[in-house]
Design a protein around this motif. Structure first.
Motif, PDB file in Angstrom:
ATOM      1  N   HIS A  95       0.814  -1.218   0.000  1.00 29.06           N
ATOM      2  CA  HIS A  95       0.000   0.000   0.000  1.00 29.06           C
ATOM      3  C   HIS A  95       0.849   1.270   0.000  1.00 29.06           C
ATOM      4  O   HIS A  95       0.308   2.373   0.079  1.00 29.06           O
ATOM      5  CB  HIS A  95      -0.916   0.024   1.239  1.00 29.06           C
ATOM      6  CG  HIS A  95      -2.009  -0.978   1.201  1.00 29.06           C
ATOM      7  ND1 HIS A  95      -1.806  -2.312   1.467  1.00 29.06           N
ATOM      8  CD2 HIS A  95      -3.325  -0.839   0.909  1.00 29.06           C
ATOM      9  CE1 HIS A  95      -2.952  -2.950   1.356  1.00 29.06           C
ATOM     10  NE2 HIS A  95      -3.893  -2.083   1.014  1.00 29.06           N
ATOM     11  N   VAL A  96       2.170   1.130  -0.064  1.00 29.23           N
ATOM     12  CA  VAL A  96       3.075   2.281   0.070  1.00 29.23           C
ATOM     13  C   VAL A  96       3.956   2.408  -1.170  1.00 29.23           C
ATOM     14  O   VAL A  96       4.535   1.432  -1.637  1.00 29.23           O
ATOM     15  CB  VAL A  96       3.963   2.134   1.327  1.00 29.23           C
ATOM     16  CG1 VAL A  96       4.893   3.335   1.480  1.00 29.23           C
ATOM     17  CG2 VAL A  96       3.108   1.942   2.577  1.00 29.23           C
ATOM     18  N   ILE A  97       4.057   3.658  -1.654  1.00 30.19           N
ATOM     19  CA  ILE A  97       4.914   3.981  -2.788  1.00 30.19           C
ATOM     20  C   ILE A  97       5.934   5.014  -2.322  1.00 30.19           C
ATOM     21  O   ILE A  97       5.571   5.986  -1.655  1.00 30.19           O
ATOM     22  CB  ILE A  97       4.078   4.560  -3.957  1.00 30.19           C
ATOM     23  CG1 ILE A  97       3.110   3.506  -4.478  1.00 30.19           C
ATOM     24  CG2 ILE A  97       4.965   5.073  -5.077  1.00 30.19           C
ATOM     25  CD1 ILE A  97       2.147   4.042  -5.501  1.00 30.19           C
ATOM     26  N   PRO A  98       7.205   4.808  -2.666  1.00 27.84           N
ATOM     27  CA  PRO A  98       8.200   5.833  -2.315  1.00 27.84           C
ATOM     28  C   PRO A  98       7.884   7.146  -3.042  1.00 27.84           C
ATOM     29  O   PRO A  98       7.464   7.141  -4.193  1.00 27.84           O
ATOM     30  CB  PRO A  98       9.523   5.243  -2.819  1.00 27.84           C
ATOM     31  CG  PRO A  98       9.265   3.788  -3.022  1.00 27.84           C
ATOM     32  CD  PRO A  98       7.808   3.655  -3.333  1.00 27.84           C
ATOM     33  N   ALA A 112       2.941   1.825 -10.655  1.00 27.25           N
ATOM     34  CA  ALA A 112       3.871   2.357  -9.664  1.00 27.25           C
ATOM     35  C   ALA A 112       4.415   1.202  -8.836  1.00 27.25           C
ATOM     36  O   ALA A 112       3.661   0.309  -8.429  1.00 27.25           O
ATOM     37  CB  ALA A 112       3.160   3.367  -8.775  1.00 27.25           C
ATOM     38  N   ALA A 113       5.703   1.220  -8.608  1.00 36.26           N
ATOM     39  CA  ALA A 113       6.347   0.187  -7.791  1.00 36.26           C
ATOM     40  C   ALA A 113       6.096   0.485  -6.318  1.00 36.26           C
ATOM     41  O   ALA A 113       6.301   1.604  -5.859  1.00 36.26           O
ATOM     42  CB  ALA A 113       7.842   0.149  -8.072  1.00 36.26           C
ATOM     43  N   GLY A 117       7.523  -4.306  -3.458  1.00 37.82           N
ATOM     44  CA  GLY A 117       8.274  -4.787  -4.615  1.00 37.82           C
ATOM     45  C   GLY A 117       7.428  -5.028  -5.852  1.00 37.82           C
ATOM     46  O   GLY A 117       7.950  -5.092  -6.953  1.00 37.82           O
ATOM     47  N   SER A 118       6.122  -5.179  -5.679  1.00 37.59           N
ATOM     48  CA  SER A 118       5.226  -5.365  -6.817  1.00 37.59           C
ATOM     49  C   SER A 118       4.684  -4.022  -7.274  1.00 37.59           C
ATOM     50  O   SER A 118       4.797  -3.018  -6.561  1.00 37.59           O
ATOM     51  CB  SER A 118       4.044  -6.266  -6.425  1.00 37.59           C
ATOM     52  OG  SER A 118       4.496  -7.509  -5.940  1.00 37.59           O
ATOM     53  N   ASP A 119       4.095  -4.020  -8.455  1.00 41.05           N
ATOM     54  CA  ASP A 119       3.483  -2.805  -8.987  1.00 41.05           C
ATOM     55  C   ASP A 119       1.993  -2.765  -8.701  1.00 41.05           C
ATOM     56  O   ASP A 119       1.343  -3.809  -8.609  1.00 41.05           O
ATOM     57  CB  ASP A 119       3.664  -2.729 -10.510  1.00 41.05           C
ATOM     58  CG  ASP A 119       5.094  -2.440 -10.931  1.00 41.05           C
ATOM     59  OD1 ASP A 119       5.911  -2.087 -10.064  1.00 41.05           O
ATOM     60  OD2 ASP A 119       5.382  -2.568 -12.128  1.00 41.05           O
ATOM     61  N   VAL A 120       1.460  -1.547  -8.579  1.00 49.61           N
ATOM     62  CA  VAL A 120       0.023  -1.319  -8.576  1.00 49.61           C
ATOM     63  C   VAL A 120      -0.301  -0.556  -9.851  1.00 49.61           C
ATOM     64  O   VAL A 120       0.551   0.143 -10.410  1.00 49.61           O
ATOM     65  CB  VAL A 120      -0.469  -0.523  -7.336  1.00 49.61           C
ATOM     66  CG1 VAL A 120      -0.341  -1.360  -6.071  1.00 49.61           C
ATOM     67  CG2 VAL A 120       0.254   0.796  -7.190  1.00 49.61           C
ATOM     68  N   THR A 121      -1.532  -0.716 -10.326  1.00 44.80           N
ATOM     69  CA  THR A 121      -1.972  -0.033 -11.536  1.00 44.80           C
ATOM     70  C   THR A 121      -3.002   1.023 -11.167  1.00 44.80           C
ATOM     71  O   THR A 121      -3.929   0.752 -10.407  1.00 44.80           O
ATOM     72  CB  THR A 121      -2.587  -1.041 -12.533  1.00 44.80           C
ATOM     73  OG1 THR A 121      -1.601  -2.032 -12.839  1.00 44.80           O
ATOM     74  CG2 THR A 121      -3.025  -0.347 -13.816  1.00 44.80           C
ATOM     75  N   ILE A 122      -2.820   2.188 -11.720  1.00 50.47           N
ATOM     76  CA  ILE A 122      -3.707   3.317 -11.463  1.00 50.47           C
ATOM     77  C   ILE A 122      -4.668   3.471 -12.639  1.00 50.47           C
ATOM     78  O   ILE A 122      -4.263   3.406 -13.801  1.00 50.47           O
ATOM     79  CB  ILE A 122      -2.907   4.629 -11.294  1.00 50.47           C
ATOM     80  CG1 ILE A 122      -1.787   4.478 -10.260  1.00 50.47           C
ATOM     81  CG2 ILE A 122      -3.842   5.789 -10.995  1.00 50.47           C
ATOM     82  CD1 ILE A 122      -2.235   4.158  -8.862  1.00 50.47           C
ATOM     83  N   LYS A 123      -5.922   3.668 -12.319  1.00 53.63           N
ATOM     84  CA  LYS A 123      -6.939   3.957 -13.333  1.00 53.63           C
ATOM     85  C   LYS A 123      -7.559   5.301 -12.973  1.00 53.63           C
ATOM     86  O   LYS A 123      -7.838   5.564 -11.800  1.00 53.63           O
ATOM     87  CB  LYS A 123      -8.007   2.871 -13.345  1.00 53.63           C
ATOM     88  CG  LYS A 123      -7.467   1.485 -13.656  1.00 53.63           C
ATOM     89  CD  LYS A 123      -8.533   0.425 -13.458  1.00 53.63           C
ATOM     90  CE  LYS A 123      -7.878  -0.939 -13.474  1.00 53.63           C
ATOM     91  NZ  LYS A 123      -8.701  -1.958 -12.858  1.00 53.63           N
TER      92      LYS A 123
END
Length: 158
Positions: A95-98, A112-113, A117-123
């Motif tokens: 749930h955290v992005i640098p 966004a990484a 370590g995994s990516d999330v996708t923004i819509k």
């Protein structure tokens, strides 16, 4: 004269309140909101409170208490057990992005990484989403980053 002084004091107080919010770190901002008690308890159980109080900047997609309550029965209790600390930490760091990413920085389809370590996708079409979670309140500034409130808990592939 008294009325004018009162009006000026009221106006200056109202304008100053948003500035105080950014004086608190991500954890204190979440605690003060009153709708993230499960998230804060989970961060404590995972040993992540000091990280979320650190210099940052960080962007946190913060699930509400209602989002955690929507998980299958027993999930939160199970995750809070000491033997599941690594799994809980992976879920929370997903749930955290640098960096501080404001809603104006988002674009449809961007990835966004996460700290996990995994990516999330923004819509952004038809409302802002992170993976399948809706962003219900964006751009809550803290002294060390920004919080975007989401309506469900993000789960990394494990």
């Amino acid at each position: 004269m008294i009325r004018r002084t009162f009006m000026a004091l009221a106006a200056s107080t109202a304008l100053a309140l948003p500035a105080f919010a950014a004086d608190k770190d991500i954890v204190d901002t979440a605690v003060d909101a009153g709708t993230f008690t499960t998230l804060v308890a989970a961060a404590e159980a995972a040993g992540l409170v000091d990280t979320l109080r650190g210099d940052g900047p960080l962007t946190v997609f913060a699930p509400t208490d209602e989002a955690f309550a929507a998980l299958p029965d027993g999930t939160v209790d199970d995750l809070l057990k000491p033997e599941n600390k690594d799994k809980l930490s992976a879920i929370l760091t997903y749930h955290v992005i640098p960096g501080a990413v404001m809603s104006g920085d988002l674009s449809d389809g961007m990835t966004a990484a996460t700290v996990e370590g995994s990516d999330v996708t923004i819509k952004t079409e038809g409302g802002v989403m992170v993976n399948e979670a809706n962003v219900t309140n964006a751009d809550i500034e803290a002294s060390n980053g920004v919080i975007h409130v989401i309506d469900s808990v993000l789960m990394p592939s494990m």
